[in-house]
Design a protein around this motif. Structure first.
Motif, short mmCIF file in Angstrom:
data_model
loop_
_atom_site.label_atom_id
_atom_site.label_comp_id
_atom_site.label_asym_id
_atom_site.label_seq_id
_atom_site.Cartn_x
_atom_site.Cartn_y
_atom_site.Cartn_z
N GLN A 69 0.67 -0.89 0.15
CA GLN A 69 -0.24 -0.02 -0.22
C GLN A 69 1.03 1.50 -0.01
O GLN A 69 0.30 1.89 0.01
CB GLN A 69 -0.85 0.36 1.06
N THR A 70 2.37 1.18 0.59
CA THR A 70 2.91 2.38 0.35
C THR A 70 3.61 2.45 -1.01
O THR A 70 3.32 3.58 -1.53
CB THR A 70 4.19 2.32 1.47
N ASN A 98 0.53 12.43 0.34
CA ASN A 98 1.40 10.95 0.79
C ASN A 98 2.48 11.79 1.71
O ASN A 98 2.83 11.97 1.71
CB ASN A 98 1.90 10.79 -0.19
N PRO A 99 2.19 11.49 2.65
CA PRO A 99 2.55 11.45 4.24
C PRO A 99 3.76 11.46 4.47
O PRO A 99 4.95 11.53 5.34
CB PRO A 99 1.97 11.88 4.98
N LYS A 100 3.62 9.71 4.15
CA LYS A 100 5.17 9.01 3.97
C LYS A 100 6.06 9.56 2.36
O LYS A 100 7.19 8.72 3.30
CB LYS A 100 4.98 7.67 3.71
N GLN A 141 16.70 10.57 7.67
CA GLN A 141 15.26 9.29 7.82
C GLN A 141 15.20 8.22 6.97
O GLN A 141 16.07 7.79 6.27
CB GLN A 141 13.21 9.70 7.96
N VAL A 142 15.32 7.19 7.83
CA VAL A 142 15.56 5.77 7.18
C VAL A 142 13.93 5.66 6.13
O VAL A 142 13.34 6.07 5.98
CB VAL A 142 15.00 4.72 8.61
N ASP A 157 11.66 10.48 -2.05
CA ASP A 157 12.77 9.45 -0.77
C ASP A 157 11.13 8.83 -0.62
O ASP A 157 10.19 9.80 0.25
CB ASP A 157 13.54 10.82 -0.24
N LEU A 158 10.90 8.00 0.17
CA LEU A 158 10.50 6.94 0.89
C LEU A 158 10.60 6.71 2.37
O LEU A 158 11.24 5.53 2.09
CB LEU A 158 9.12 5.94 0.28
N THR A 159 10.05 7.03 3.41
CA THR A 159 10.36 6.65 4.78
C THR A 159 9.65 5.95 4.47
O THR A 159 8.58 4.55 4.84
CB THR A 159 10.46 8.21 5.16
#
Length: 449
Positions: free
Chosen positions: A66-67, A106-108, A210-211, A228-230
């Motif tokens: 879902q991410t 998309n807050p991620k 952030q990772v 970049d996706l956290t």
């Protein structure tokens, strides 16, 4: 002491036999029921644990899917924007509304950016954390940062622009030196010329620390669009599935670097260098598990403790996917089973202690008439018929024996009395009549001849 008396002295009384047998049966029943209940409860917990491990794996897989899937679609959509191929910052600023809206939705996502073949770079990043704003020297009202790098004749020109939530410019901060070059980054080199979207290995982001991982695609002319996706939500997902206080859940890559962990603050061991913590350094049990790669699922003794372990491979999260390890300490998992086992043992012991007096009393009630019968038999052996009867008993066989003993005693007494009377009789006719009458009485017959 006579030999026969010594022989009987080595025997236990009947009431002790009955009480001991009664207690032994209760104890055996309690042990059998306790062991059965413990085994069944443990098996139920084991099965539930295996099912829970599969549910955790499914939850992490769904979270990853879902991410990543919507972000891939988003990159494909943004790649069609006309301004995506702008040659300078002015033209690329037309991307700010669409990039900022994508970041809101998309807050991620940690950022959206472009990299060019000449080293140009254009990035839009949301500033959601006050500490992040302070580190960049951004105004408190800042909602988005634009980072632009343009290289002319090999010389970079870098600037930071800060915008509020309505995309109104708040400040411009030129950067005197700019060491960043997108062409040296893994996301650019792997995506440049590739026909498919790529996903990098998880790493610590250069700007936000952030990772996460980077998704990128080639959009032509040496330009690469990336985001970049956290992966912070994965750590939260793992933390929500802690089965027991000491449960270990970790998501790691093929290099055994931890990507997501229930204690997310331990993922980065060197923030300056941006180094991810090796999974084996998170706990001794994880280190022992990684040293036994052949074990995929089952029970394992690690670091002096028994664990239920489960390992699985996930396809998303990097070019080679990610690995999920779940370790649950057996003693904590079976705490309820241990508690039920000891409760069952205590209940069995309590029932046994309460039942022993009842068994003793019941055995005494059974033995008392038998003792009276023994005294009566001993008196009969001495030809003493004055001993009173033993009375009735609740036990049928004992009661029947008491009646028979009473009749035998009466018969023997009558026989002796008859013998004495016959010895004194002088008339033969009277003697025969007396013998017949007494014999019919002793034999309990109706008539005789």
């Amino acid at each position: 002491m006579p030999r026969s008396t010594k022989h009987f002295a080595r025997r236990l009384p009947l009431h002790l036999h009955i009480a001991l047998l009664f207690g032994a049966l209760l104890l055996l029943s309690g042990l059998v029921l306790g062991v059965f209940q413990y085994r069944q409860t443990s098996q139920i917990i084991y099965d539930s644990s295996a099912q829970l491990s599969r549910q955790i794996q499914l939850a992490v897989e769904q979270d990853l899917d879902q991410t990543f899937t919507p972000i891939r679609h988003l990159l494909s959509l943004l790649a069609q924007a006309p301004a995506i191929h702008g040659n300078n910052m002015g033209q690329r600023m037309l991307l700010l509304p669409s990039f900022s809206q994508a970041l809101r939705d998309n807050p991620k996502l940690d950022s959206l950016y472009l990299g060019g073949p000449n080293g140009d770079f254009f990035m839009v990043r949301p500033l959601r954390n006050p500490a992040h704003k302070a580190r960049l020297g951004a105004p408190q009202q800042t909602a988005f940062q634009v980072w632009s790098i343009e290289r002319r004749n090999g010389e970079p020109t870098s600037i930071h622009l800060f915008f509020d939530d309505r995309l109104r410019l708040l400040s411009r901060v030129p950067q005197a030196e700019e060491p960043y070059d997108p062409r040296e980054r893994d996301w650019y080199t792997r995506a440049d010329g590739s026909e498919q979207q790529i996903t990098t290995e998880p790493y610590v982001f250069y700007s936000s620390r952030q990772v996460g991982t980077t998704l990128a695609r080639d959009i032509g002319a040496g330009m690469v669009l990336a985001t970049d996706l956290t992966l912070a939500d994965l750590s939260a997902t793992l933390a929500r599935h802690d089965v027991t206080p000491a449960t270990e859940l970790v998501l790691y890559d093929d290099q055994q670097r931890a990507v997501a962990y229930s204690q997310s603050s331990r993922l980065i061991v060197d923030e300056q260098a941006g180094r991810l913590a090796p999974a084996r350094e998170l706990s001794p049990s994880l280190a022992a598990l990684l040293d036994t790669p052949a074990v995929r699922e089952g029970r394992l003794r690690l670091a002096g403790r028994n664990w239920l372990v489960s390992r699985s491979h996930l396809l998303e999260g990097g070019p080679q996917g990610l690995n999920l390890a779940i370790l649950v300490p057996e003693d904590e998992l079976l705490a309820d089973a241990y508690r039920l086992r000891w409760q069952g043992a205590l209940i069995t012991l309590a029932v046994l202690l309460l039942s022993l007096p009842l068994g003793w009393l019941a055995s005494r009630l059974v033995v008392k008439p038998l003792r009276s019968l023994a005294r009566s038999a001993e008196a009969i052996g001495r030809f003493d018929f004055s001993q009173p009867g033993s009375g009735r008993s609740l036990v049928l066989e004992v009661d029947q024996l008491a009646l028979v003993m009473q009749r035998m005693k009466n018969s023997l007494a009558s026989f002796l009395q008859i013998s004495a009377s016959l010895a004194a009789e002088t008339r033969f006719d009277t003697l025969l009549e007396r013998v017949l009458r007494e014999t019919v009485g002793i034999a309990q017959a109706d008539a005789g001849l």
